[in-house]
Design a protein around this motif. Sequence first.
Motif: not given
Length: 97
Positions: A75-84
């Motif tokens: 649903q939110e790939p950019v947000k997940a990438t930044l968290y990772a």
Amino acid sequence: MTDTTYTGPTSPEDIDDDMDETSARLQQEADAILAEGEAAAFGPRPIHDAVREDAMAARDWGRTRAERMRQAVEQEPVKATLYALGLGVVIGMLIAR
């Protein structure tokens, strides 16, 4: 001044519960279900059954959490990438010490 005498603390036996027939029957059934559940929960059972049940519960919990994470990333790939990325930087800084 009122003229009342102290009779002491009341006990559960002193309380008169006028339950109708249906309430009494339901109360007895509930007590039987609770007693049955306690016997099953605290009764002796083989250790391999307990371990198997716990392993199945852990597997189900893990699968549920993995599916939720997968959906959140989709649903939110950019947000997940930044968290990772942020987590990786923090872990890298801790390891470098």
